[in-house]
Design an enzyme around this catalytic site. Structure first.
Site: not given
Length: 246
Positions: A84, A141-142, A155, A159
């Protein structure tokens, strides 16, 4: 109560804290960390705090990772490893929004070490004990890992890299199950840092995501990339999330 053990990086705030609180309240032994020792110390106020082992430090540091392994070893097992902890963006300059053409080698090293390198080596370190419990590897993740947003490139790439190594670990190790999970937008300090001065009160609190993660863990689908919202929240998870946010 169960006797399962989880290691959750970045547990002092946001989604990490909410998940630490929910699992500890559910009877899990939880090892967690964070760079802000003062915020990490506030975990003592949570229900089930006696089941939380909080270790201040930076997961990119080898000595700190060794301390996490020692704590897990003392508990005797590892059922869940959650990546995280994350670096939002470049550390140089006045803004985190930066075009890829303007990214410096220092920016790349900082973000890649935090978001890809540290999870890679920490998973490798924990893999024997995680596999022994047929455990779960869960990386936060994102949507940025699969979408393309101007100014988010570094970024986003990190990810995407995190997703790839997470699921490759599962491909290489039949004894574990691995998930890369997009939690959706959340009202966290990290998100606020990305949008300084903007009102993000319309985003849901991270505690609302936890029940969906608990549902994912309970249903244990095949390894893969998922959205947290794809898993209906468990009723018990909602209660735990409410207590975590209290």
């Amino acid at each position: 109560m169960n006797s399962k053990t989880a290691l959750i990086t970045g547990g002092s705030a946001g989604l990490g804290r909410a998940l630490v609180a929910a699992l500890a309240d559910q009877g899990w032994q939880v090892v967690t960390d964070g760079r802000d020792a003062a915020r990490l110390d506030l975990l003592r106020e949570l229900p089930g705090a006696e089941r939380i082992t909080a270790i201040p430090g930076d997961v990119t540091a080898a000595g700190h990772r060794d301390a996490l392994l020692a704590a897990v070893t003392d508990l005797g097992r590892l059922d869940l490893l959650v990546h995280n902890a994350s670096a939002l963006g470049p550390i140089s300059g006045e803004t985190r929004h930066r075009l890829l053409a303007d990214t410096t080698p220092e920016d790349l090293q900082y973000v890649w070490r935090s978001n890809v390198g540290a999870p890679l080596v920490l998973t490798s370190l924990m893999l024997p004990v995680l596999a022994a419990s047929n455990g779960v590897l869960l990386s936060i993740s994102s949507d940025a890992a699969v979408e393309h947003y101007a100014g988010w490139g570094l970024y986003s790439a990190s990810k995407a890299g995190l997703d790839h190594i997470t699921l490759t670990f599962a491909a290489e190790n039949d004894a574990i199950t691995a998930y890369a999970v997009d939690p959706g937008d959340m009202r966290t300090q990290m998100h606020q840092d990305w949008f300084p001065g903007e009102d993000i009160s319309d985003r849901p609190l991270p505690e609302t995501v936890v029940p969906h993660l608990l549902a994912l863990l309970a249903s244990r689908p095949p390894s893969g990339r998922y959205r947290a919202a794809d898993f209906p929240a468990l009723r018990n998870g909602l209660r735990l999330a409410e207590r975590a946010g209290a």
